[in-house]
Scaffold this motif. Structure first.
Motif, short mmCIF file in Angstrom:
data_model
loop_
_atom_site.label_atom_id
_atom_site.label_comp_id
_atom_site.label_asym_id
_atom_site.label_seq_id
_atom_site.Cartn_x
_atom_site.Cartn_y
_atom_site.Cartn_z
N GLU A 49 0.84 -1.19 0.00
CA GLU A 49 0.00 0.00 0.00
C GLU A 49 0.88 1.24 0.00
OE1 GLU A 49 -2.31 1.14 3.55
OE2 GLU A 49 -1.29 -0.46 4.62
N THR A 50 0.28 2.37 -0.34
CA THR A 50 1.03 3.61 -0.40
C THR A 50 0.32 4.68 0.44
OG1 THR A 50 -0.15 4.36 -2.37
CG2 THR A 50 1.88 3.11 -2.72
N LEU A 51 1.09 5.64 0.92
CA LEU A 51 0.56 6.69 1.79
C LEU A 51 1.14 8.03 1.35
CD1 LEU A 51 -0.50 8.11 4.37
CD2 LEU A 51 1.24 6.89 5.66
N ARG B 20 -4.44 -4.55 9.48
CA ARG B 20 -5.39 -3.90 8.56
C ARG B 20 -4.58 -3.09 7.56
NH1 ARG B 20 -8.08 -2.28 12.40
NH2 ARG B 20 -9.87 -3.67 12.26
N PHE B 21 -4.51 -3.56 6.34
CA PHE B 21 -3.68 -2.88 5.36
C PHE B 21 -4.53 -2.28 4.25
CE2 PHE B 21 -0.78 -5.53 7.66
CZ PHE B 21 0.27 -4.66 7.87
N GLY B 22 -4.06 -1.20 3.66
CA GLY B 22 -4.75 -0.56 2.55
C GLY B 22 -5.45 0.73 2.94
N PHE B 23 -5.45 1.07 4.23
CA PHE B 23 -6.17 2.27 4.68
C PHE B 23 -5.26 3.27 5.39
CE2 PHE B 23 -9.18 -1.15 4.19
CZ PHE B 23 -10.19 -0.55 3.46
N GLN B 24 -3.97 3.07 5.30
CA GLN B 24 -3.06 4.03 5.96
C GLN B 24 -3.17 5.39 5.27
OE1 GLN B 24 0.60 2.57 7.85
NE2 GLN B 24 0.44 0.82 6.46
N ARG B 25 -3.55 5.40 4.00
CA ARG B 25 -3.74 6.66 3.28
C ARG B 25 -4.92 7.48 3.83
NH1 ARG B 25 -4.10 6.90 -1.90
NH2 ARG B 25 -2.64 5.23 -2.26
#
Lengths: 241, 346
Positions: A49-51, B20-25
């Motif tokens: 994932e990216t931030l 829980r991955f994919g929501f750090q954005r």
């Protein structure tokens, strides 16, 4: 769009920060958001994932899958063909009750700058902010475009608890919060808007790259709007800029 | 529906999976089990996929009664007793618990976090793709709360196949915690970096799932201690104005404005999180390539644990067990405290 040569900063074996700059700048942030979107589209094996942030993009990777040299080459190729999004940003009108119990630092901010509380509110509401990133806790919107004439350094001792929906300023940054959190920023007001509601579709309303305008509302309007927001209504208007 | 009735548990008991991955954005941190190795090993012993939701205990254990059973259970992580109706289950072994029987997890004798896996996983509702409880985000867990006495925890499934025992124990590294310098090591003076890598630090009393504040010699900054906020990972070591480092862990925030001197490599995090307040530790810099090599080594170690799983009662592969115990530079993660303390950095 303006090209910058990124720095690849290791964050252990599970992430790398692709850093384009160290400052708050709308062009820099737009580059980060455009790069983030292109990187997501590229679907590189090993990228989890990216931030995107004000000035960099954190890329979380699976160290067993990612090939770092190939990743860096790919990043340069993505940057070389990067295009800025042509779509106009969404603009959110966020209702805010200022001062009193809703914004306990409003008087202090006014006093520090030798202006009236009405003038602080006017200046805070007269800007169109850009959401540079969502970060810290779920749904927190970090804004650029704050008025430097009402800026104040962060508080020396942070508060351990500030309420959900807090609208605050810290340095030249502005923030609107979604959940209760510790904060060292100056609390100007509170919005009933829930930018994070796990049972609502959509879970998040305002996103990175959107614009935000604050609109003052009377304290008497709080209960109805708060109840509507709690029931899942956005209570924020969205207009196309 | 098979379920566990919670009779008793410590305050730091929560449901955690692989995160829980994919929501750090959107500002949503990963949460997940603090000791990832413990989660994987406990799950493999009950026949689950590696990342299934399990019960994580912090120092104190808990007591449960099985209803609508049977359930297979296994404990891993910090060294603690697992008992079924008062009868001890050997370490690194799963056991089948029948309807009405009790499951008791003792307090940690060494280390901090235990993981109790159940067949089919703890089947609470998912939030944003994960069952992991995240306090500040109000996500996951049992109705978005920690595990509490009186609750009823849904269990995924009855046991399939036999109870298992690990004939090849999981191993963790020992010695200094390995870090990759950066992302903001250029915000520290040469003396600051030398202090960080040369001196000993202790886990302070401020240690929880969000992070461990360390106490020790002050690390000198080179150009202030404020950066424009950027991303954080699990294992990031930030150094605020006080000059004492904070290691950010599973329940961390996603972004922050303090410079980060280094990051603990993923292979050493399971041992790091088991350190208790007062534990002394040192840090050693490795290259990114060395960090990735350590991650591969750990994946291979877990594969050998999986390959060494045997049905209970069929006897141990003694020769193999002895051979792996003779490898230098490793400690048995489940050695009783008579051995060097579990996950000790010493």
């Amino acid at each position: 769009m303006s090209l910058r040569v990124p720095r690849f900063l290791p964050c252990g074996d599970t992430a790398v920060t692709v850093e384009f700059g160290t400052e708050i700048d709308d062009g820099l942030n737009a580059l980060c958001l455009a790069f983030d979107a292109a990187l997501t589209d590229a679907a590189i094996p090993g990228v989890i994932e990216t931030l995107p942030t004000y000035r960099s993009v954190l890329v979380q990777v699976d160290p067993l899958v990612i090939d770092m040299p190939a990743f860096e080459t790919r990043v340069h190729a993505i940057l070389a063909s990067l295009k800025q999004s042509g779509a106009p940003p969404r603009r959110w009108i966020i209702p805010v009750v200022y001062g009193g119990a809703f914004g306990i630092d409003l008087d202090d901010v006014a006093r520090s700058h030798g202006i009236s509380t009405e003038e602080v509110i006017r200046r805070h509401c007269s800007r169109t902010y850009r959401v540079a990133m969502l970060g810290f806790l779920p749904g927190f919107c970090y804004l650029s475009g704050a008025d430097p004439s009402i800026a104040l350094p962060r508080r020396i001792s942070p508060r351990l608890k500030t309420p959900a929906g807090t609208v605050s300023i810290g340095g030249v940054q502005a923030l609107f919060a979604s959940v209760e959190a510790p904060s060292g920023w100056h609390l100007l007001g509170r919005t009933p808007v829930r930018n994070f509601m796990p049972d609502r579709d959509p879970v998040f309303l305002v996103g990175a790259g959107d614009e935000v305008v604050f609109r003052p509302i009377p304290a008497a309007a709080w209960d109805d709007l708060d109840a509507a927001a709690a029931a899942g209504r956005p209570v924020a208007e969205v207009v196309t800029a | 529906m098979i379920r566990l009735l919670v009779k008793d548990c410590g305050a730091g008991t929560t449901i955690q999976d692989s995160g829980r991955f994919g929501f750090q954005r959107y500002g949503v941190g990963p949460a997940g089990a603090m000791d990832r190795i413990a989660l994987v090993v406990a799950n493999m012993l009950v026949g689950n996929a590696a990342g299934e939701a399990a019960i994580e205990f912090t120092v104190l254990g808990g007591a449960f009664v099985v209803e609508g059973g049977p359930v297979r259970v296994a404990l891993a992580g910090a060294y603690a007793d697992l008992k079924i109706d008062g009868e001890a289950v050997p370490p690194l072994t799963s056991a089948t618990v029948l309807d009405g029987q009790s499951v008791t997890v003792g307090a940690a004798k060494a280390g901090t976090f235990m993981v109790l896996a159940v067949s089919g996983g703890i089947a609470v509702k998912t939030d944003l793709g994960s069952r992991s409880f995240h306090l500040r985000g109000g996500l996951g867990g049992v109705d978005r709360a920690p595990v509490r006495p009186g609750q009823v925890l849904p269990v995924g499934s009855a046991p399939h196949g036999p109870d298992l025992t690990a004939t090849v124990p999981p191993k963790v590294s020992s010695g200094a915690f390995r870090v990759v310098l950066g992302p903001q090591d250029d915000y520290f003076s040469d003396a600051g970096i030398a202090t960080f890598l040369g001196e000993a630090y202790r886990v302070s009393a401020e240690a929880d799932r969000m992070g461990y504040r360390l106490s020790g010699p002050v690390i000198e900054h080179a150009k202030g201690f404020n950066i424009v906020s950027d991303g954080i990972v699990t294992g990031s070591i930030q150094v605020p104005g006080s000059g004492e480092p904070i290691v950010l862990l599973a329940d961390r925030q996603t972004t922050g404005g303090y410079p980060k001197i280094a990051t603990i490599i993923s292979a050493d995090l399971p041992r790091f999180v088991q350190q208790r307040p007062g534990s002394e530790m040192r840090f050693a810099a490795v290259t990114l390539a060395e960090g990735i090599a350590a991650a591969r080594e750990q994946a291979a170690m877990l594969a050998s644990v999986r390959a060494g799983l045997k049905p209970v009662g069929l006897g141990f592969d003694t020769e193999h067990l002895l051979s792996v115990n003779l490898v230098d530079g490793w400690v048995d993660a489940h050695a009783p405290p008579a051995e060097p303390p579990l996950h000790s950095a010493a």
